[in-house]
Design a protein around this motif. Structure first.
Motif, mmCIF file in Angstrom:
data_model
loop_
_atom_site.group_PDB
_atom_site.id
_atom_site.type_symbol
_atom_site.label_atom_id
_atom_site.label_comp_id
_atom_site.label_asym_id
_atom_site.label_seq_id
_atom_site.Cartn_x
_atom_site.Cartn_y
_atom_site.Cartn_z
ATOM 1 N N UNK A 1 0.706 -1.161 0.100
ATOM 2 C CA UNK A 1 -0.070 0.142 0.081
ATOM 3 C C UNK A 1 0.849 1.303 -0.150
ATOM 4 N N UNK A 2 0.331 2.321 0.508
ATOM 5 C CA UNK A 2 0.963 3.618 0.538
ATOM 6 C C UNK A 2 1.744 4.012 -0.752
ATOM 7 N N UNK A 3 3.007 4.059 -0.765
ATOM 8 C CA UNK A 3 3.990 4.411 -1.817
ATOM 9 C C UNK A 3 4.154 3.247 -2.768
ATOM 10 N N UNK A 4 4.206 1.854 -2.403
ATOM 11 C CA UNK A 4 4.525 0.999 -3.228
ATOM 12 C C UNK A 4 3.848 0.723 -4.563
ATOM 13 N N UNK A 5 2.541 0.714 -4.619
ATOM 14 C CA UNK A 5 1.964 0.556 -6.082
ATOM 15 C C UNK A 5 2.448 1.504 -6.785
ATOM 16 N N UNK A 6 2.682 2.981 -6.481
ATOM 17 C CA UNK A 6 3.028 3.959 -7.353
ATOM 18 C C UNK A 6 4.431 3.824 -7.748
ATOM 19 N N UNK A 7 5.244 3.240 -6.855
ATOM 20 C CA UNK A 7 6.548 3.159 -7.034
ATOM 21 C C UNK A 7 6.649 1.970 -8.173
ATOM 22 N N UNK A 8 5.797 0.742 -8.213
ATOM 23 C CA UNK A 8 6.099 -0.152 -9.165
ATOM 24 C C UNK A 8 5.346 0.122 -10.321
ATOM 25 N N UNK A 9 4.422 1.003 -10.364
ATOM 26 C CA UNK A 9 3.732 1.450 -11.637
ATOM 27 C C UNK A 9 4.865 2.447 -12.312
ATOM 28 N N UNK A 10 5.426 3.196 -11.699
ATOM 29 C CA UNK A 10 6.407 4.040 -12.319
ATOM 30 C C UNK A 10 7.608 3.278 -12.930
ATOM 31 N N UNK A 11 8.117 2.227 -12.360
ATOM 32 C CA UNK A 11 9.082 1.233 -13.072
ATOM 33 C C UNK A 11 8.462 0.841 -14.048
ATOM 34 N N UNK A 12 7.321 0.175 -14.065
ATOM 35 C CA UNK A 12 6.677 -0.567 -15.052
ATOM 36 C C UNK A 12 6.427 0.361 -16.301
ATOM 37 N N UNK A 13 6.019 1.460 -15.950
ATOM 38 C CA UNK A 13 6.003 2.517 -16.974
ATOM 39 C C UNK A 13 7.274 2.804 -17.750
ATOM 40 N N UNK A 14 8.323 2.986 -16.920
ATOM 41 C CA UNK A 14 9.706 3.050 -17.479
ATOM 42 C C UNK A 14 9.947 1.890 -18.315
ATOM 43 N N UNK A 15 9.773 0.695 -17.819
ATOM 44 C CA UNK A 15 10.077 -0.439 -19.021
ATOM 45 C C UNK A 15 9.528 -0.205 -20.020
ATOM 46 N N UNK A 16 8.049 0.141 -20.071
ATOM 47 C CA UNK A 16 7.336 0.240 -21.311
ATOM 48 C C UNK A 16 8.047 1.380 -22.259
ATOM 49 N N UNK A 17 8.444 2.282 -21.447
ATOM 50 C CA UNK A 17 9.156 3.663 -22.374
ATOM 51 C C UNK A 17 10.450 3.065 -23.163
ATOM 52 N N UNK A 18 11.102 2.104 -22.193
ATOM 53 C CA UNK A 18 12.451 1.722 -22.794
ATOM 54 C C UNK A 18 12.407 0.693 -23.955
ATOM 55 N N UNK A 19 11.176 -0.168 -23.967
ATOM 56 C CA UNK A 19 11.473 -1.249 -24.504
ATOM 57 C C UNK A 19 10.205 -1.241 -25.774
ATOM 58 N N UNK A 20 8.956 -0.677 -25.206
ATOM 59 C CA UNK A 20 7.938 -0.355 -26.167
ATOM 60 C C UNK A 20 6.917 -1.472 -26.137
ATOM 61 N N UNK A 21 5.748 -1.281 -26.410
ATOM 62 C CA UNK A 21 4.784 -2.387 -26.152
ATOM 63 C C UNK A 21 5.039 -3.314 -27.318
ATOM 64 N N UNK A 22 5.269 -3.039 -28.555
ATOM 65 C CA UNK A 22 5.434 -4.121 -29.495
ATOM 66 C C UNK A 22 6.659 -4.868 -29.336
ATOM 67 N N UNK A 23 7.942 -4.472 -28.748
ATOM 68 C CA UNK A 23 8.877 -5.261 -28.534
ATOM 69 C C UNK A 23 8.619 -5.931 -27.442
#
Length: 138
Positions: free
Chosen positions: A85-107
């Motif tokens: 809870x608290x900050x963890x879901x946001x932290x995980x979502x941020x990293x997940x978004x970074x991975x999408x940005x780094x690699x892209x959905x298609x890749x």
């Protein structure tokens, strides 16, 4: 840990019933709209199910060290108090978004569709030192 839980959530979303079709070559594929939605749900969650996805993860002290814990991770079977809870879901979502940005959905989907290891893609840079360190501990 973090990349593994993100990978597992991708796989859960990709493999939902109704997301696939068979192409002219007889290959089963995931609909583009389905894999885009799966990646979005993985990172940002579903407002109808706020306790699912990355919200299931948190940090747990295991053998004196903080470990990411949740479905599919080794530390989830270890005794301890999960700090979520608290900050963890946001932290995980941020990293997940970074991975999408780094690699892209298609890749990301391409790696999955070819049967390659998603963990190797999303974790290649961040986990190399961590994996090497664990091998030294063994």
């Amino acid at each position: 840990g973090l990349e593994m839980c993100i990978r597992d959530r991708y796989l859960d979303e990709f493999n939902k019933p109704g997301n696939t079709y068979t192409n002219k070559n007889g290959e089963t594929r995931i609909k583009e709209s389905a894999y885009l939605e799966a990646l979005e749900l993985t990172c940002n969650g579903d407002r109808k199910r706020p306790d699912q996805g990355l919200a299931q993860y948190g940090v747990k002290a295991v053998n004196g060290r903080n470990r990411l814990s949740g479905p599919g991770l080794e530390s989830s079977d270890k005794p301890g108090i999960l700090m979520g809870g608290s900050k963890w879901p946001g932290r995980l979502a941020n990293r997940c978004g970074e991975l999408l940005g780094e690699h892209g959905e298609e890749e990301i989907y391409g790696v999955y569709a070819r049967g390659e290891d998603l963990f190797g893609l999303v974790c290649a840079e961040d986990c190399a030192a961590e994996i090497e360190g664990h091998q030294q501990e063994l």
